[in-house]
Design a protein around this motif. Structure first.
Motif, short mmCIF file in Angstrom:
data_model
loop_
_atom_site.label_atom_id
_atom_site.label_comp_id
_atom_site.label_asym_id
_atom_site.label_seq_id
_atom_site.Cartn_x
_atom_site.Cartn_y
_atom_site.Cartn_z
N GLY A 1 -16.74 -3.28 49.10
CA GLY A 1 -15.54 -4.08 48.88
C GLY A 1 -15.87 -5.55 48.68
O GLY A 1 -15.33 -6.21 47.79
N ILE A 2 -16.77 -6.07 49.50
CA ILE A 2 -17.15 -7.47 49.38
C ILE A 2 -17.91 -7.70 48.07
O ILE A 2 -17.69 -8.68 47.36
CB ILE A 2 -17.98 -7.93 50.59
CG1 ILE A 2 -17.08 -7.95 51.83
CG2 ILE A 2 -18.61 -9.30 50.36
CD1 ILE A 2 -17.81 -8.17 53.13
N GLY A 3 -18.80 -6.75 47.72
CA GLY A 3 -19.55 -6.86 46.47
C GLY A 3 -18.64 -6.84 45.24
O GLY A 3 -18.94 -7.48 44.24
N SER A 4 -17.53 -6.15 45.32
CA SER A 4 -16.62 -6.08 44.17
C SER A 4 -15.90 -7.40 43.93
O SER A 4 -15.34 -7.62 42.86
CB SER A 4 -15.60 -4.96 44.37
OG SER A 4 -14.68 -5.31 45.40
N ALA B 1 -23.08 -2.38 49.11
CA ALA B 1 -22.97 -1.05 49.73
C ALA B 1 -24.23 -0.70 50.50
O ALA B 1 -24.16 -0.20 51.64
CB ALA B 1 -22.68 0.01 48.66
N ILE B 2 -25.40 -0.96 49.93
CA ILE B 2 -26.67 -0.65 50.61
C ILE B 2 -26.83 -1.53 51.85
O ILE B 2 -27.14 -1.05 52.94
CB ILE B 2 -27.86 -0.82 49.64
CG1 ILE B 2 -27.80 0.26 48.57
CG2 ILE B 2 -29.18 -0.76 50.41
CD1 ILE B 2 -28.79 0.06 47.43
N GLY B 3 -26.59 -2.83 51.70
CA GLY B 3 -26.70 -3.75 52.84
C GLY B 3 -25.70 -3.42 53.94
O GLY B 3 -26.03 -3.44 55.13
N GLY B 4 -24.48 -3.10 53.56
CA GLY B 4 -23.45 -2.75 54.54
C GLY B 4 -23.79 -1.47 55.27
O GLY B 4 -23.54 -1.34 56.48
N THR B 5 -24.36 -0.49 54.56
CA THR B 5 -24.76 0.77 55.19
C THR B 5 -25.85 0.52 56.23
O THR B 5 -25.79 1.05 57.35
CB THR B 5 -25.26 1.76 54.13
OG1 THR B 5 -24.20 2.03 53.21
CG2 THR B 5 -25.72 3.06 54.76
N ALA C 1 -23.77 -6.45 42.44
CA ALA C 1 -23.31 -6.96 43.73
C ALA C 1 -22.67 -5.84 44.57
O ALA C 1 -22.85 -5.78 45.79
CB ALA C 1 -22.32 -8.10 43.53
N MET C 2 -21.95 -4.94 43.92
CA MET C 2 -21.33 -3.82 44.64
C MET C 2 -22.39 -2.89 45.21
O MET C 2 -22.30 -2.45 46.36
CB MET C 2 -20.37 -3.07 43.71
CG MET C 2 -19.11 -3.84 43.39
SD MET C 2 -18.06 -3.08 42.13
CE MET C 2 -17.66 -1.52 42.87
N GLY D 1 -19.74 0.44 57.18
CA GLY D 1 -20.51 -0.70 56.68
C GLY D 1 -20.69 -0.64 55.18
O GLY D 1 -20.56 -1.66 54.47
N GLY D 2 -20.99 0.55 54.67
CA GLY D 2 -21.17 0.71 53.22
C GLY D 2 -19.89 0.43 52.46
O GLY D 2 -19.92 -0.24 51.41
#
Length: 147
Positions: free
Chosen positions: A65-68, A84-88, A79-80, A59-60
């Motif tokens: 990747g999406i944030g980049s 990363a925090i939201g995905g984790t 955004a990265m 998830g992180g």
């Protein structure tokens, strides 16, 4: 000449040693089938084999990747980090949903050779005390199936 003879003798001795160490019987990956009669069945819970850390890491990385892909410069960096925090957090929550234990059975089987074997496996409908069964496999892969 003496060196060649020494190497041949050493190779022959090594072949003998390796042959002597080979265990007769079942080889790794082969399936052993034993048979016997069920003496006891006890309900139990089997812990999940899922690892919540894998979900968090995946998830992180996905969030990173999406944030980049968003913005540029400092905004992209922010955004990265947020991705990363939201995905984790999201990946950890998804993995936690699949982490619940599974209903299982501890099955005690007295084999025809007199050995008592205990197998823990997911619930197999139709198994009952006194029933003749096969025990397929060894270790954690062992399963009790009706005869």
């Amino acid at each position: 000449m003496a060196a060649r003879l020494f190497y041949r003798v050493a190779a022959f001795a090594m072949a003998l040693v390796l042959t002597a160490c080979a265990a007769p019987g079942s080889q790794p990956g082969s399936m052993t089938i034993r048979q016997g009669k069920i003496e006891q069945i006890t309900p139990t819970q089997i812990a999940s084999s899922h690892h919540t850390g894998v979900g968090a890491v995946l998830g992180g990385l996905t969030g990173l990747g999406i944030g980049s892909l968003i913005g540029g410069g400092t905004g992209r960096d922010v955004a990265m980090v947020v991705g990363a925090i939201g995905g984790t957090m999201a990946g950890s929550e998804v993995a936690r949903r699949y982490d619940s234990p599974v209903a299982g059975q501890e099955i005690f089987v007295r084999t025809d050779s007199g050995v008592l074997v205990e197998v823990t496996q997911p619930v197999t409908p139709g198994l009952r005390v006194g029933q003749r069964v096969f025990i397929q496999g060894n270790g954690e892969a062992a399963r009790v199936v009706p005869q």
